[in-house]
Design a protein around this motif. Structure first.
Motif, PDB file in Angstrom:
ATOM      1  N   TYR A  80       0.826  -1.234  -0.080  1.00 52.85           N
ATOM      2  CA  TYR A  80      -0.099   0.051  -0.067  1.00 52.85           C
ATOM      3  C   TYR A  80       0.874   1.269  -0.127  1.00 52.85           C
ATOM      4  N   LEU A  81       0.125   2.282  -0.596  1.00 53.80           N
ATOM      5  CA  LEU A  81       0.973   3.592  -0.325  1.00 53.80           C
ATOM      6  C   LEU A  81      -0.058   4.503  -0.132  1.00 53.80           C
ATOM      7  N   GLN A  82       0.130   5.023   1.151  1.00 52.48           N
ATOM      8  CA  GLN A  82      -0.861   6.009   1.815  1.00 52.48           C
ATOM      9  C   GLN A  82      -0.662   7.359   1.584  1.00 52.48           C
ATOM     10  N   MET A  83      -1.137   8.100   0.747  1.00 51.64           N
ATOM     11  CA  MET A  83      -0.630   9.451   0.422  1.00 51.64           C
ATOM     12  C   MET A  83      -1.575  10.507   0.966  1.00 51.64           C
ATOM     13  N   ASN A  84      -1.201  11.362   1.937  1.00 54.65           N
ATOM     14  CA  ASN A  84      -1.717  12.354   2.516  1.00 54.65           C
ATOM     15  C   ASN A  84      -1.500  14.009   2.260  1.00 54.65           C
ATOM     16  N   SER A  85      -2.163  14.838   2.453  1.00 55.09           N
ATOM     17  CA  SER A  85      -1.583  16.148   2.079  1.00 55.09           C
ATOM     18  C   SER A  85      -1.364  16.362   0.554  1.00 55.09           C
ATOM     19  N   LEU A  86      -1.838  15.847  -0.209  1.00 51.84           N
ATOM     20  CA  LEU A  86      -1.508  15.668  -1.548  1.00 51.84           C
ATOM     21  C   LEU A  86      -1.358  17.179  -2.381  1.00 51.84           C
ATOM     22  N   LYS A  87      -0.549  17.304  -3.009  1.00 51.57           N
ATOM     23  CA  LYS A  87      -0.099  18.616  -3.773  1.00 51.57           C
ATOM     24  C   LYS A  87      -0.390  18.569  -5.305  1.00 51.57           C
ATOM     25  N   PRO A  88      -0.727  19.327  -5.854  1.00 51.08           N
ATOM     26  CA  PRO A  88      -0.833  19.225  -7.652  1.00 51.08           C
ATOM     27  C   PRO A  88       0.403  18.756  -8.067  1.00 51.08           C
ATOM     28  N   GLU A  89       1.500  19.137  -7.550  1.00 54.77           N
ATOM     29  CA  GLU A  89       2.963  18.358  -7.938  1.00 54.77           C
ATOM     30  C   GLU A  89       2.956  16.969  -8.041  1.00 54.77           C
ATOM     31  N   ASP A  90       1.892  16.366  -7.184  1.00 50.98           N
ATOM     32  CA  ASP A  90       2.024  14.808  -6.916  1.00 50.98           C
ATOM     33  C   ASP A  90       1.228  14.011  -8.045  1.00 50.98           C
ATOM     34  N   THR A  91       0.706  14.897  -8.917  1.00 51.49           N
ATOM     35  CA  THR A  91      -0.173  14.229 -10.022  1.00 51.49           C
ATOM     36  C   THR A  91       0.946  13.544 -11.013  1.00 51.49           C
ATOM     37  N   GLY A  92       0.487  12.362 -11.427  1.00 54.77           N
ATOM     38  CA  GLY A  92       1.203  11.444 -12.252  1.00 54.77           C
ATOM     39  C   GLY A  92       0.713  10.009 -12.258  1.00 54.77           C
ATOM     40  N   VAL A  93       1.197   9.208 -13.110  1.00 54.29           N
ATOM     41  CA  VAL A  93       0.848   7.881 -12.890  1.00 54.29           C
ATOM     42  C   VAL A  93       1.823   7.108 -12.045  1.00 54.29           C
ATOM     43  N   TYR A  94       1.139   6.237 -11.359  1.00 53.17           N
ATOM     44  CA  TYR A  94       1.923   5.779 -10.088  1.00 53.17           C
ATOM     45  C   TYR A  94       2.016   4.132 -10.248  1.00 53.17           C
ATOM     46  N   SER A  95       3.160   3.787 -10.411  1.00 53.97           N
ATOM     47  CA  SER A  95       3.397   2.330 -10.738  1.00 53.97           C
ATOM     48  C   SER A  95       4.201   1.877  -9.323  1.00 53.97           C
ATOM     49  N   CYS A  96       3.969   0.340  -9.331  1.00 51.30           N
ATOM     50  CA  CYS A  96       4.753  -0.483  -8.221  1.00 51.30           C
ATOM     51  C   CYS A  96       5.595  -1.400  -9.142  1.00 51.30           C
ATOM     52  N   ALA A  97       6.664  -1.669  -8.434  1.00 50.07           N
ATOM     53  CA  ALA A  97       7.560  -2.555  -9.104  1.00 50.07           C
ATOM     54  C   ALA A  97       8.148  -3.408  -8.056  1.00 50.07           C
ATOM     55  N   ALA A  98       8.798  -4.465  -8.597  1.00 49.30           N
ATOM     56  CA  ALA A  98       9.377  -5.458  -7.716  1.00 49.30           C
ATOM     57  C   ALA A  98      10.818  -5.769  -8.066  1.00 49.30           C
ATOM     58  N   LEU A  99      11.617  -6.141  -7.007  1.00 51.02           N
ATOM     59  CA  LEU A  99      13.078  -6.397  -6.869  1.00 51.02           C
ATOM     60  C   LEU A  99      13.123  -7.744  -6.130  1.00 51.02           C
ATOM     61  N   ALA A 100      13.452  -8.673  -6.783  1.00 50.15           N
ATOM     62  CA  ALA A 100      13.816 -10.050  -6.010  1.00 50.15           C
ATOM     63  C   ALA A 100      14.865 -10.197  -5.283  1.00 50.15           C
TER      64      ALA A 100
END
Length: 128
Positions: A80-100
């Motif tokens: 999970y990614l809990q995002m609080n106090s969001l700002k306009p500059e937080d806008t974007g496509v958020y992706s998760c990635a895995a490293l084994a």
């Protein structure tokens, strides 16, 4: 092959909150470091956070420290990614990635090329 699916994005006003989820299938998440990345229009993808395989250590980009919190539930194969106090500059496509690498410490947010598996991303728009 590990598959990752993000969800939870949307449109939120400045100061608002969102919680993103990264659900894994195909393999157990227990041995994977998970990174969150974001990409704003016209900008390069940037690392947002890192969480170790056990969840015992996390790291954040300076731009989100104190506002974002990453956590994981390996029993549910979800990060999970809990995002609080969001700002306009937080806008974007958020992706998760895995490293084994179950020994990786997240002493730094690893570079995107170090990750092996990626989700398709979820759009986050912060606007009034």
């Amino acid at each position: 092959q590990l598959q990752l699916v993000e969800s939870g994005g949307g449109l939120v006003q400045p100061g608002g909150s969102l919680r993103l989820s990264c659900a894994a299938s195909g393999f157990t998440l227990d041995y994977y470091v998970i990174g969150w990345f974001r990409q704003a229009p016209g900008k390069e993808r940037e690392g947002v956070s890192c969480i170790t395989s056990s969840g015992g250590r996390t790291n954040y980009a300076d731009s989100v420290k104190g506002r974002f919190t990453v956590s994981r539930d390996n029993a549910k194969s979800t990060v999970y990614l809990q995002m609080n106090s969001l700002k306009p500059e937080d806008t974007g496509v958020y992706s998760c990635a895995a490293l084994a690498d179950s020994f990786a410490s997240c002493a730094r947010i690893y570079d995107l090329y170090e990750y092996e598996d990626w989700g398709q991303g979820t759009q986050v728009t912060v606007s009034s």
